[in-house]
Structure formats: structure tokens, C-alpha cells
Design a protein around this motif. Structure first.
Motif, PDB file in Angstrom:
ATOM      1  N   PHE A  85      -2.649 -33.303   7.336  1.00 50.15           N
ATOM      2  CA  PHE A  85      -3.355 -32.076   7.680  1.00 50.15           C
ATOM      3  C   PHE A  85      -3.146 -31.010   6.619  1.00 50.15           C
ATOM      4  N   LEU A  87      -2.264 -31.379   3.526  1.00 51.82           N
ATOM      5  CA  LEU A  87      -2.906 -31.753   2.275  1.00 51.82           C
ATOM      6  C   LEU A  87      -4.395 -31.419   2.298  1.00 51.82           C
ATOM      7  N   GLU A  89      -5.932 -29.343   4.240  1.00 51.47           N
ATOM      8  CA  GLU A  89      -6.118 -27.897   4.318  1.00 51.47           C
ATOM      9  C   GLU A  89      -6.009 -27.282   2.920  1.00 51.47           C
ATOM     10  N   ALA A  90      -5.028 -27.741   2.163  1.00 54.68           N
ATOM     11  CA  ALA A  90      -4.855 -27.236   0.802  1.00 54.68           C
ATOM     12  C   ALA A  90      -6.079 -27.565  -0.046  1.00 54.68           C
ATOM     13  N   LEU A  93      -8.914 -25.238   0.778  1.00 52.84           N
ATOM     14  CA  LEU A  93      -8.782 -23.940   0.130  1.00 52.84           C
ATOM     15  C   LEU A  93      -9.131 -24.023  -1.351  1.00 52.84           C
ATOM     16  N   PHE A  94      -8.586 -25.040  -1.994  1.00 53.68           N
ATOM     17  CA  PHE A  94      -8.603 -25.085  -3.448  1.00 53.68           C
ATOM     18  C   PHE A  94      -9.904 -25.647  -4.010  1.00 53.68           C
ATOM     19  N   GLU A  97     -13.112 -23.490  -4.139  1.00 55.92           N
ATOM     20  CA  GLU A  97     -13.167 -22.549  -5.259  1.00 55.92           C
ATOM     21  C   GLU A  97     -13.433 -23.290  -6.561  1.00 55.92           C
ATOM     22  N   LEU A 101     -16.416 -22.665  -9.290  1.00 53.99           N
ATOM     23  CA  LEU A 101     -16.184 -22.502 -10.727  1.00 53.99           C
ATOM     24  C   LEU A 101     -16.966 -23.536 -11.520  1.00 53.99           C
ATOM     25  N   ARG A 203     -19.464 -23.626  -3.184  1.00 59.23           N
ATOM     26  CA  ARG A 203     -18.272 -23.322  -2.400  1.00 59.23           C
ATOM     27  C   ARG A 203     -18.504 -23.656  -0.932  1.00 59.23           C
ATOM     28  N   ARG A 207     -16.619 -26.485   1.216  1.00 62.47           N
ATOM     29  CA  ARG A 207     -15.862 -26.049   2.401  1.00 62.47           C
ATOM     30  C   ARG A 207     -16.332 -26.827   3.621  1.00 62.47           C
TER      31      ARG A 207
ATOM     32  N   LEU B  93      -7.913 -18.735  -8.322  1.00 58.71           N
ATOM     33  CA  LEU B  93      -8.704 -19.464  -7.335  1.00 58.71           C
ATOM     34  C   LEU B  93      -7.885 -19.782  -6.091  1.00 58.71           C
ATOM     35  N   PHE B  94      -6.674 -20.242  -6.328  1.00 64.55           N
ATOM     36  CA  PHE B  94      -5.898 -20.841  -5.251  1.00 64.55           C
ATOM     37  C   PHE B  94      -5.146 -19.812  -4.420  1.00 64.55           C
ATOM     38  N   GLU B  97      -7.003 -17.686  -1.783  1.00 65.38           N
ATOM     39  CA  GLU B  97      -7.243 -18.370  -0.509  1.00 65.38           C
ATOM     40  C   GLU B  97      -5.957 -18.498   0.283  1.00 65.38           C
ATOM     41  N   ALA B  98      -4.855 -18.749  -0.437  1.00 65.90           N
ATOM     42  CA  ALA B  98      -3.559 -18.855   0.233  1.00 65.90           C
ATOM     43  C   ALA B  98      -3.217 -17.535   0.911  1.00 65.90           C
ATOM     44  N   LEU B 101      -5.146 -17.262   4.101  1.00 69.69           N
ATOM     45  CA  LEU B 101      -4.559 -18.116   5.134  1.00 69.69           C
ATOM     46  C   LEU B 101      -3.275 -17.507   5.677  1.00 69.69           C
ATOM     47  N   ASN B 148       2.057 -24.090   5.155  1.00 73.43           N
ATOM     48  CA  ASN B 148       1.476 -25.313   4.619  1.00 73.43           C
ATOM     49  C   ASN B 148       2.284 -25.721   3.385  1.00 73.43           C
ATOM     50  N   ALA B 150       1.952 -28.151   1.355  1.00 74.23           N
ATOM     51  CA  ALA B 150       1.168 -28.516   0.172  1.00 74.23           C
ATOM     52  C   ALA B 150       0.745 -27.267  -0.601  1.00 74.23           C
ATOM     53  N   VAL B 151       0.351 -26.239   0.136  1.00 71.81           N
ATOM     54  CA  VAL B 151      -0.034 -24.990  -0.511  1.00 71.81           C
ATOM     55  C   VAL B 151       1.180 -24.383  -1.216  1.00 71.81           C
TER      56      VAL B 151
END
Lengths: 245, 245
Positions: A85, A87, A89-90, A93-94, A97, A101, A203, A207, B93-94, B97-98, B101, B148, B150-151
Motif C-alpha cells: 500500500f 509503495l 501510494e508513494a 504521489l510521485f 508529477e 513533467l 498528471r 493519478r 515534484l515529490f 505531494e508529501a 499528504l 508512509n 516508502a515516502v
DNA sequence: TGCCTTTAACTGGCCTGACCAATAAGCTGA
DNA sequence: TCAGCTTATTGGTCAGGCCAGTTAAAGGCA
């Protein structure tokens, strides 16, 4: 204490590096000196320094010595215990974006490549025992289109972690087979946004895709928990039956 | 060819692992056999296997043998050659979003912690020779607030890469000293958004902060290029003077 | 016959001592 | 002062050996 000698020595050396005793660029004592100092043989010292070298902490120069390249501080965790989960979710987010780009500067060749990959993903999904190589390549291609090595490597790393978590891979497989059709559509939507060079749309599409993955993952988790609960109930029931026979 | 023997052997072994010759869980030939097969001595074989072990590819069991743990496929790049710009762009970018969250679920304790860190950042900036530990802690605290792993690890990793790129660290230092005041305000803005539990505001504030970092980084790059060009002109001029003197 | 214990053939862990090759510091002579 | 040579130092590798943990085959017991 029950460690192998070279591991023990490697750990001690890392500690000394961390203590600041040897700053970056400085030279460690010669192998023969270290052997004498720590009461081990030179081959053992060599094994320890090689372990440090592989970790990128020191550099060994023939005829000169071994030099400190970087300190072990801030060494990132290996990250092998991240849940599926988290992973995803990350990635949600990432990679969204990253897609935005990428949309801003993607080339026609890259679009063509991704187009081929989407077709390949459709084929993969037809095959019940298929892999997810094309899916992987799809996300990496978008990462490459960002022209940002750090972004690319992060996407790669997140995928890599997923593949190294047995639980994660299992859940993903389960979740993937559950909804074959939508996945292709989602990828197609991302492709279309990239083709339009529309960052916002890219994006949104990414998402949407990854939130769908997240959803099906949650579904699989629920299903698994339900199955486990049922099995437990069944076991208790049969035990009760045997007992009351 | 000019590699050290153990490195050469390690590379060959990795190739054989990648070729599928030794599946996960299988045992590699004994050290003495490998030594004979590759025409090297046993210590050399040991050094190679230790290199593989540190990389997490094999596991060496005393008295039993060395076993394949995972295949070298998908091995993430070490990522030591990423430019400062790319790193900061990836963070832009990252981490935005973090932050969003994090804003959705941050606790009062974490807000208090971040508040203290912002104050510490202000103090750091006063000190000309100060570090950026508080800055680091600030970003990690936000990562932790995402709940999270991973984040969190990704943020940690990006920061870590920055610290391992000499060029990156230098440019950052240069860029940081250039604009002391705004940096504190930017961090305060992020803090305020987190306190309001406003994801959109947190995202915007973090984007603003990191885009400012990106800007000052570009400025520093320009400045450095200009300085290098000036030095080159100066060198050519003096050479010309000497020649014509 | 079948199970358990014993034993012997592995395997890695580590050591001694040595020689070679690359490096770098010191010396020498111009 | 400096270029070139010499030499001590350092890592790279090898040979051969002994020890300890592991494993499976051999043997003994029921």
C-alpha cells in the motif's frame, strides 16, 4: 560476537568512519597495520575493506592505500519492509508529477515507444500467466522522458522495492488479474495526455491509474483478510465438531 | 581487463546469476571449485563472493555453501552521478505531494516538532559556517508525518544523494548563503499550512520553497560559469601578455 | 525392515608467509 | 633548483594449511 571476523571488522571500521576519526579523503592505515591493530590476518582485513568498498564508503588504490570516499551517515535504509500500500501510494504521489513533467518535453520517438508498450500491456493482460514487464517498461519510459535522472531512478527504485516484497508482488498479481480491461484504458489515457503534451491531463491520468491500482490493492487486501478469517472460522468449527463429536 | 581479479570474477558471477544459470535458492559451486574453474586462488574467490554478499545477491553459510538470495535484475542504480538541479527538481515534484499528504494527518506533536525545527533553521542561517542539519530534519519530519515508509525513505534518499554529490553540496552551500531571509519565511509558510491541516496550501508552500531553492541553484550555476569564463579569459590574456610582452 | 546414531567427507573461516606490481617519497646528480 | 633514479611502502595475488560447522552416507540398534 558470533559474526564472522571480517564482518566484525567491517562494522568496527564503519563505526570509526562514522565517529569522524577518518574524514572524507583521508587514508586508512595500511592493511598490515590494521591486521596488527585488530589482531587478525591480512586476508581478513582485505575482506573487510572490500565490503566497505562495495558499499561505496572507501576507495582502494593499488600501491597507495585505501581512502575514505564518503561517511556512513545518512545511509539510506535498504527498505525491504515497505508494504504494498505504501509503495503504491508513494508511486501515486510521485509518478503523477513525473508524468506531468514528461508531458512538457516528451519527444515523438518516446511517444511512439510508449504507444508500443501500451499495446504490449494489452497483450500481457490477455495472457493469464503473463508478466508485467511491459507495465514496468511503460512507467520507466515516462520516467526517462522527464530528462531527470533522479526522477527516473526513484521510479525504478519504487518498482524494484515492490518486486522485492513477496507480499507486495502477490497482492499486485491478485489485484491485476481482477480488473484487466480498465488497466489498458488507464494506460491509454496517460498516453493520450502525453501525446497532447498536456501536463495537467497527464498528471490526472496517471493519478487516476495509480489510484485505481491502489483501490484494487485495497480490495485484494480485504479479500485476503476475509479469506483468512473464513479459514480460521472453519478451523475452529471443525475443532469444535471433533471435540463435541 | 585492467580490473582487479576479484572484481573481474565478481562481475562474471553476477553475469551468470543474471543469465539464470543459478536460480534463487540454488547453491553456487564451492570456493575451491570456483578457484579451479576460473584459474584464481581461493582468497580471490572469497573476496568476490563477499562483494556479492554485501550487495545482497548471495548468502554465505558456513559449512554449507553460498546460496543465491536474489537475482541482479532490476538492481537500482547507485545514483552517484545525479546533478544538483535534477535532485532538487525531483524533490520539488515529490516533497510537495508529501507535504500535502502529511497535512491531512499530521499530529499536534509533529507540528510542535516542526515548529522547533523552523526556529532552529533560523538560528542555523544566522551562523555563517552553520550546517543544514535542521533543514534536513525539517524535511524528514514532514516525510515521517506522511505515515508512509516508502515516502519517507525516498525523501531521505534524495537528500542523501545530494550530500554525496560534491558538486551538489557546493552549489547548495553557495545558493543557501545567498538568500538567508526568504528561506526561513518559506519554511514558516509550510509550517503554517500544516498547522491548518490544509493539503493544498502545504503543497503550494512546499512547491514555493523548493522552486526558490531551484532558482537560487540556477543562479549559483550561472555565477560559477561566469567566474570560470572570466578566469579563462584572464588566463588567455596573461598568456598573450607574456608572449607579446 | 526401519529408525537412529555415528562418522567421514564436504564446505566455509581464517591464518602464515611469500612474491609481484604500482605508487610515492626520498635521494642523487646535474 | 629540478629532473631522474632509487627504494621503501602499499595493495594484489598466490600457495598451502588447519579449524569448525554442516550434511549425508554408513553403520548399529531395535
Amino acid at each position: 560476537m558470533s559474526e564472522r571476523l571480517y564482518q566484525d571488522l567491517a562494522r568496527k571500521l564503519v563505526d570509526e568512519l562514522a565517529s569522524g576519526q577518518y574524514p572524507v579523503g583521508s587514508r586508512l592505515p595500511a592493511e598490515r597495520e590494521l591486521a596488527l591493530a585488530y589482531g587478525v590476518s591480512r586476508p581478513t582485513v582485505r575482506e573487510a575493506t572490500i565490503a566497505l568498498e562495495v558499499r561505496g564508503l572507501v576507495e582502494v588504490r593499488l600501491g597507495s592505500g585505501t581512502y575514505v570516499v564518503r561517511l556512513p551517515d545518512h545511509e539510506p535504509a535498504t527498505g525491504f519492509d515497505v508494504s504494498a500500500f505504501e509503495l503504491t501510494e508513494a508511486r501515486f504521489l510521485f509518478e503523477s508529477e513525473a508524468a506531468a513533467l514528461a508531458a512538457a518535453q516528451i519527444t515523438d520517438e518516446e511517444i511512439a515507444e510508449i504507444e508500443a508498450l501500451v499495446a504490449e500491456i494489452a497483450r500481457e493482460n490477455q495472457d493469464p500467466g503473463g508478466t508485467d514487464k511491459a507495465d514496468h517498461a511503460f512507467h520507466l519510459a515516462i520516467g526517462r522522458a522527464t530528462r531527470n535522472q533522479a526522477v527516473y531512478e526513484t521510479i525504478e527504485r519504487l518498482w524494484y522495492l515492490r518486486h522485492n516484497s513477496p507480499e507486495a508482488a502477490l497482492l499486485h498479481e491478485k489485484a491485476r488479474t481482477a480488473n484487466v480491461k480498465p488497466v489498458v484504458d488507464e494506460h491509454t489515457a496517460v498516453l493520450e495526455a502525453l501525446r497532447q503534451r498536456d501536463p495537467a491531463a497527464a498528471r490526472a491520468a496517471m493519478r487516476n491509474h495509480l489510484s485505481a491500482v491502489l483501490e484494487s490493492l485495497l480490495f485484494a487486501t480485504e479479500e485476503r483478510a476475509l479469506k483468512a478469517a473464513r479459514a480460521e472460522v472453519q478451523a475452529k468449527r471443525s475443532r469444535y465438531m471433533r471435540a463435541t463429536g
